[in-house]
Motif scaffolding. Structure first.
Motif, short mmCIF file in Angstrom:
data_model
loop_
_atom_site.label_atom_id
_atom_site.label_comp_id
_atom_site.label_asym_id
_atom_site.label_seq_id
_atom_site.Cartn_x
_atom_site.Cartn_y
_atom_site.Cartn_z
N GLU A 7 38.86 -24.92 -46.90
CA GLU A 7 39.06 -23.84 -45.94
C GLU A 7 37.73 -23.52 -45.28
OE1 GLU A 7 42.09 -20.70 -47.61
OE2 GLU A 7 40.81 -21.45 -49.25
N GLN A 28 39.58 -16.36 -43.29
CA GLN A 28 39.86 -17.78 -43.10
C GLN A 28 39.94 -18.10 -41.60
OE1 GLN A 28 43.82 -20.09 -43.51
NE2 GLN A 28 42.93 -20.21 -45.57
N LYS A 81 42.19 -24.06 -42.06
CA LYS A 81 42.55 -24.66 -43.34
C LYS A 81 42.85 -26.14 -43.12
CE LYS A 81 45.57 -24.29 -47.37
NZ LYS A 81 46.66 -23.54 -48.05
N GLU A 85 44.28 -29.43 -44.80
CA GLU A 85 45.09 -29.86 -45.93
C GLU A 85 44.53 -31.13 -46.55
OE1 GLU A 85 47.44 -28.21 -47.24
OE2 GLU A 85 47.73 -26.67 -45.70
#
Length: 212
Positions: A44, A53, A56, A58
């Motif tokens: 993140e 945040q 993000k 993955e």
């Protein structure tokens, strides 16, 4: 001058970011630098002042995970197609019900139309069976003629052999025609039985009739 300002801005933007990630042991880290290889494991991007945040990323999927995702997508596509097929079938059933109620005002109308169609087919069938009997008799006569020639030690004339081939072909066609008529007869009986049962269900009528 412009280049210096841009570089300074870029450094300020980098300085305002932090990376939050879990290592191979599952321990959470927050750092200004992302270790080599961590990008594939996911992370993140946080605002360094608020820790909010910003982004993000993955984890990169393994070949097994990619294969499982493909299977899930395929299953989802199959389920969607089955659901669409069920909706189409339900819509077709609704249209069929509406047409059934519009076409007939009583059970007797259904039975009369069925009997008329069956009667027409039965008349055609009787004509075909009569033709078949004649063709079989003609074939037997031709075979007797051919046998007589051969008993006398003579070859049957070409015209006799041609007549036999033609008669046999006509007989084969009539037999196929008779089979189609029987199949159509059975289909009409089945279809009208289904229509009658459905009509009774839609109209709430459960009474029986004298017709089969």
């Amino acid at each position: 001058m412009t280049l210096v300002v841009l570089c300074a801005s870029a450094q300020a933007a980098d300085a305002g970011r932090l990376f939050r990630y879990r290592d191979a042991q599952g321990v959470m880290h927050i750092s200004s630098n992302l270790p080599p290889g961590q990008a594939q494991a996911g992370y993140e991007v946080l605002d360094s002042r608020t820790l909010k945040q910003l982004e993000k990323v993955e984890p990169r999927l393994t070949p097994q995970q990619l294969a499982e995702r493909a299977r899930q997508r395929q299953r989802a596509a199959v389920e969607a197609e089955e659901a669409a097929r069920a909706r189409r079938a339900d819509l077709a059933k609704q249209n069929r019900d509406r047409m059934l109620l519009q076409a007939y005002s009583s059970e007797q109308e259904i039975l009369r139309l069925r009997d008329r169609k069956l009667g027409d087919l039965e008349r055609i069938g009787r004509g075909i069976e009569n033709t078949i009997r004649h063709l079989r008799q003609n074939l037997a006569d031709v075979d007797a003629t051919i046998a007589a020639y051969r008993d006398d030690g003579r070859a049957p004339p070409a015209v006799v052999l041609e007549r036999r081939a033609s008669t046999e072909n006509d007989l084969s066609e009539q037999l196929e025609f008779a089979a189609r008529i029987r199949a159509e007869h059975a289909e009409i009986v089945e279809r009208f039985a289904a229509d009658l049962n459905r009509y009774r269900l839609l109209t709430g009528s459960l009474r029986t009739t004298a017709h089969p």
